[in-house]
Design a protein around this motif. Structure first.
Motif, PDB file in Angstrom:
ATOM      1  N   LEU A 113       0.843  -1.195   0.000  1.00 36.56           N
ATOM      2  CA  LEU A 113       0.000   0.000   0.000  1.00 36.56           C
ATOM      3  C   LEU A 113       0.878   1.244   0.000  1.00 36.56           C
ATOM      4  N   TYR A 114       0.648   2.130  -0.968  1.00 32.67           N
ATOM      5  CA  TYR A 114       1.372   3.397  -1.063  1.00 32.67           C
ATOM      6  C   TYR A 114       0.407   4.565  -0.915  1.00 32.67           C
ATOM      7  N   PHE A 115       0.911   5.631  -0.314  1.00 35.15           N
ATOM      8  CA  PHE A 115       0.171   6.880  -0.194  1.00 35.15           C
ATOM      9  C   PHE A 115       0.824   7.889  -1.134  1.00 35.15           C
ATOM     10  N   TYR A 116       0.000   8.646  -1.869  1.00 35.55           N
ATOM     11  CA  TYR A 116       0.596   9.548  -2.849  1.00 35.55           C
ATOM     12  C   TYR A 116      -0.228  10.815  -3.017  1.00 35.55           C
ATOM     13  N   LEU A 125      -4.020  10.280  -1.753  1.00 31.59           N
ATOM     14  CA  LEU A 125      -4.670   9.086  -2.273  1.00 31.59           C
ATOM     15  C   LEU A 125      -3.863   7.848  -1.908  1.00 31.59           C
ATOM     16  N   GLN A 126      -4.487   6.683  -2.074  1.00 30.53           N
ATOM     17  CA  GLN A 126      -3.820   5.418  -1.789  1.00 30.53           C
ATOM     18  C   GLN A 126      -3.889   4.505  -3.004  1.00 30.53           C
ATOM     19  N   LEU A 127      -2.833   3.738  -3.233  1.00 29.61           N
ATOM     20  CA  LEU A 127      -2.855   2.712  -4.265  1.00 29.61           C
ATOM     21  C   LEU A 127      -2.231   1.444  -3.707  1.00 29.61           C
ATOM     22  N   LYS A 128      -2.686   0.313  -4.229  1.00 30.76           N
ATOM     23  CA  LYS A 128      -2.142  -0.984  -3.837  1.00 30.76           C
ATOM     24  C   LYS A 128      -1.514  -1.626  -5.066  1.00 30.76           C
ATOM     25  N   THR A 129      -0.246  -1.973  -4.967  1.00 31.83           N
ATOM     26  CA  THR A 129       0.427  -2.637  -6.079  1.00 31.83           C
ATOM     27  C   THR A 129       0.027  -4.109  -6.131  1.00 31.83           C
ATOM     28  N   PRO A 130      -0.017  -4.715  -7.324  1.00 30.77           N
ATOM     29  CA  PRO A 130      -0.380  -6.124  -7.439  1.00 30.77           C
ATOM     30  C   PRO A 130       0.672  -7.020  -6.797  1.00 30.77           C
ATOM     31  N   PRO A 131       0.301  -8.266  -6.504  1.00 36.23           N
ATOM     32  CA  PRO A 131       1.258  -9.199  -5.897  1.00 36.23           C
ATOM     33  C   PRO A 131       2.293  -9.673  -6.911  1.00 36.23           C
ATOM     34  N   SER A 132       3.359 -10.267  -6.430  1.00 30.91           N
ATOM     35  CA  SER A 132       4.403 -10.776  -7.314  1.00 30.91           C
ATOM     36  C   SER A 132       4.150 -12.218  -7.724  1.00 30.91           C
ATOM     37  N   GLN A 133       3.240 -12.890  -7.032  1.00 30.64           N
ATOM     38  CA  GLN A 133       2.959 -14.292  -7.326  1.00 30.64           C
ATOM     39  C   GLN A 133       1.489 -14.587  -7.024  1.00 30.64           C
ATOM     40  N   PHE A 134       1.043 -15.778  -7.392  1.00 32.69           N
ATOM     41  CA  PHE A 134      -0.347 -16.176  -7.148  1.00 32.69           C
ATOM     42  C   PHE A 134      -0.633 -16.212  -5.652  1.00 32.69           C
ATOM     43  N   PRO A 135      -1.929 -15.978  -5.303  1.00 33.79           N
ATOM     44  CA  PRO A 135      -3.078 -15.708  -6.159  1.00 33.79           C
ATOM     45  C   PRO A 135      -3.146 -14.249  -6.599  1.00 33.79           C
ATOM     46  N   VAL A 136      -3.840 -14.004  -7.719  1.00 33.82           N
ATOM     47  CA  VAL A 136      -4.052 -12.657  -8.215  1.00 33.82           C
ATOM     48  C   VAL A 136      -5.464 -12.592  -8.787  1.00 33.82           C
ATOM     49  N   VAL A 188     -14.930   7.503 -12.276  1.00 32.37           N
ATOM     50  CA  VAL A 188     -14.139   6.297 -11.982  1.00 32.37           C
ATOM     51  C   VAL A 188     -12.962   6.558 -11.049  1.00 32.37           C
ATOM     52  N   GLN A 189     -12.663   7.808 -10.730  1.00 33.22           N
ATOM     53  CA  GLN A 189     -11.484   8.102  -9.911  1.00 33.22           C
ATOM     54  C   GLN A 189     -11.427   7.315  -8.606  1.00 33.22           C
ATOM     55  N   PRO A 190     -12.519   7.166  -7.843  1.00 33.97           N
ATOM     56  CA  PRO A 190     -12.398   6.436  -6.571  1.00 33.97           C
ATOM     57  C   PRO A 190     -11.808   5.038  -6.734  1.00 33.97           C
ATOM     58  N   LEU A 191     -12.117   4.358  -7.840  1.00 31.78           N
ATOM     59  CA  LEU A 191     -11.561   3.031  -8.071  1.00 31.78           C
ATOM     60  C   LEU A 191     -10.262   3.096  -8.858  1.00 31.78           C
ATOM     61  N   ALA A 192     -10.252   3.910  -9.907  1.00 33.72           N
ATOM     62  CA  ALA A 192      -9.117   3.930 -10.834  1.00 33.72           C
ATOM     63  C   ALA A 192      -7.877   4.580 -10.239  1.00 33.72           C
ATOM     64  N   SER A 193      -8.012   5.312  -9.142  1.00 30.52           N
ATOM     65  CA  SER A 193      -6.850   5.895  -8.475  1.00 30.52           C
ATOM     66  C   SER A 193      -6.250   4.958  -7.444  1.00 30.52           C
ATOM     67  N   ALA A 194      -6.964   3.839  -7.163  1.00 28.50           N
ATOM     68  CA  ALA A 194      -6.532   2.933  -6.098  1.00 28.50           C
ATOM     69  C   ALA A 194      -5.977   1.613  -6.606  1.00 28.50           C
ATOM     70  N   ARG A 195      -6.436   1.169  -7.796  1.00 26.97           N
ATOM     71  CA  ARG A 195      -5.949  -0.064  -8.417  1.00 26.97           C
ATOM     72  C   ARG A 195      -5.692   0.230  -9.893  1.00 26.97           C
ATOM     73  N   PRO A 196      -4.684  -0.400 -10.493  1.00 25.34           N
ATOM     74  CA  PRO A 196      -4.414  -0.131 -11.910  1.00 25.34           C
ATOM     75  C   PRO A 196      -5.580  -0.552 -12.802  1.00 25.34           C
ATOM     76  N   TRP A 197      -5.950   0.345 -13.704  1.00 26.02           N
ATOM     77  CA  TRP A 197      -6.954   0.081 -14.729  1.00 26.02           C
ATOM     78  C   TRP A 197      -6.237  -0.076 -16.055  1.00 26.02           C
ATOM     79  N   MET A 198      -6.363  -1.250 -16.654  1.00 25.72           N
ATOM     80  CA  MET A 198      -5.723  -1.549 -17.929  1.00 25.72           C
ATOM     81  C   MET A 198      -6.820  -1.647 -18.990  1.00 25.72           C
ATOM     82  N   VAL A 199      -6.760  -0.779 -19.976  1.00 24.91           N
ATOM     83  CA  VAL A 199      -7.861  -0.625 -20.922  1.00 24.91           C
ATOM     84  C   VAL A 199      -7.376  -0.811 -22.355  1.00 24.91           C
TER      85      VAL A 199
END
Length: 432
Positions: A113-116, A125-136, A188-199
């Motif tokens: 968890l990072y604060f930025y 704001l806060q963001l959470k980076t994805p894990p390095s291994q399963f589960p994802v 979408v900012q409340p969600l898209a600022s907290a987890r990566p959105w790949m479009v």
């Protein structure tokens, strides 16, 4: 005895009718009241993956001189790091965008968890980076728009403990009215600022005006994806890795034949995939290849003819598409037939758009089609390990997420198809 049998049949039929899902009526576009903010205040913040251990932070300011700086750290209001980015803007007929900032931060720790704060101002704001291994876990929803049903879909996704959001095209439904890109960013900012959105792009992102405005000007300016990091020359197609999953985002609305840049890039990208490191292989694009809905019949056929043999040889596990405003899941399929080494195709263009649902399906249902329903909703793809993943589709039922379809999926690596087709893949990759 006959009387009892008749009563039993009538009871079963009555229960079936009573259990039939009655779809709620359409909902209107969301109204966004004007809220004045300081010109340098960061707005429409969203994040995306930008290569290994890096994240791209995007936001907009009215102030054309605001800095493209992001301060960040692992504790609140204590920013140990700072990154400088770049900015751009665009005009569209009588519309002029704000200053669009793009700043890459990192290297970041996985599953952290990072604060930025953007531009030295505004809310932390806060963001959470994805894990390095399963589960994802991936949340999946396409064709979002900006209606009441969109809001329900986003609320349901927010309840999911996902790591990355995948969106197979048709984001804002701005359709040339540029301020709708701004309201979509706000929505979408409340969600898209907290987890990566790949479009990836859909047909509603084109917005071209012949001889005046090129296609995808707004989309490319606002939603920059890691195309350069993945060796692509276009923001319309790229790839990225998350834990043990390699994800390929393709463009339905740019050249895709065997002589195109996109096809050449796809071959190059697949040649570097190591299924020991990324056992799962996913692909996304907008116009579905397997579609038993009456809507948009055949619109993905040309792309399918060009690219399906390559994706099949590469043993792509699951393919997500949008465009059709309904949900459908296939068996593993290739070349129009059930194939145990083919991909599972999932159409999920039911995020909440204002055009309504595509309610009519072809009859009889094709052999490859397993489940289909014209309802708004979202999906969750949970990859547990190198061989097994759990897919579920959650219908929007009067604002409540109802799990309506679910299945365990075994990877093609786990079923032996990857090894069986390795020679076929090498042959295609070596073709000029």
């Amino acid at each position: 005895m006959e009387f009892r049998l008749v009563v039993l049949i009538l009871l079963v039929l009555t229960m079936g009718v009573a259990a039939e899902y009655i779809r709620p009526p359409p909902r209107k576009m969301i109204h966004f009241p004007w809220k004045p903010k300081p010109s340098s205040y960061p707005q429409q913040v969203h994040i995306s993956l930008a290569g290994d251990k890096h994240m791209r932070i995007s936001w907009i300011t009215s102030d054309k001189h605001a800095p493209s700086i992001v301060e960040y750290g692992t504790s609140p209001r204590n920013y140990s790091f700072k990154a400088q980015g770049e900015s751009t803007s665009y005009s569209y007929l009588l519309y002029s965008s704000g200053l669009i900032h793009q700043t890459v931060i990192g290297p970041l720790e996985h599953g952290t968890l990072y604060f930025y704060r953007c531009g030295g101002k505004g809310t932390e704001l806060q963001l959470k980076t994805p894990p390095s291994q399963f589960p994802v876990t991936f949340a999946v929803a396409g064709d979002l728009g900006q209606t009441g049903w969109t809001k329900s879909t986003l609320d349901h996704i927010d309840q999911c403990r996902y790591d990355v959001h995948l969106l197979p095209g048709d984001l804002s439904y701005a359709d040339y009215i540029q301020h709708r890109w701004d309201t979509f960013g706000e929505l979408v900012q409340p969600l898209a600022s907290a987890r990566p959105w790949m479009v990836t792009q859909g047909n509603h992102e084109k917005e071209n005006v012949p001889l005046i405005i090129d296609s995808f000007r707004s989309y490319n300016s606002r939603w920059k994806m890691p195309y350069e990091e993945s060796g692509s020359s276009s923001n319309l197609y790229y790839s990225f890795d998350v834990a043990g999953v390699h994800v390929i985002m393709l463009g339905s609305y740019t050249d895709y034949d065997q002589y195109s840049d996109q096809y050449s890039w796809l071959k190059s990208d697949l040649s570097m995939v190591d299924r020991e490191r990324t056992p799962w292989l996913l692909a996304l694009f907008h116009a579905p290849w397997y579609n038993s809905n009456e809507a948009h019949q055949g619109e993905g056929d040309d792309m399918m003819a060009a690219m399906e043999p390559l994706l099949h040889a590469a043993s792509v596990d699951v393919i997500f598409a949008g465009h059709v405003h309904a949900y459908e899941r296939s068996k593993r399929v290739y070349n129009g037939k059930v194939d145990h080494c083919g991909a599972v195709h999932i159409t999920i263009g039911d995020g909440g758009n204002g055009e309504g649902l595509a309610r009519k399906y072809l009859d009889p249902q094709p052999d490859w089609s397993v489940f289909r329903e014209a309802s708004f909703g979202h999906g969750e793809f949970k990859v547990l390990n190198s061989t097994h993943a759990f897919w579920s589709w959650h219908r929007n039922d009067d604002d409540e997420p109802v799990k309506s379809d679910e299945i365990w999926i075994t990877s093609l690596l786990g079923s032996g198809c990857v090894a069986a087709k390795s020679h076929e893949l090498r042959k295609i990759l070596l073709e000029p």
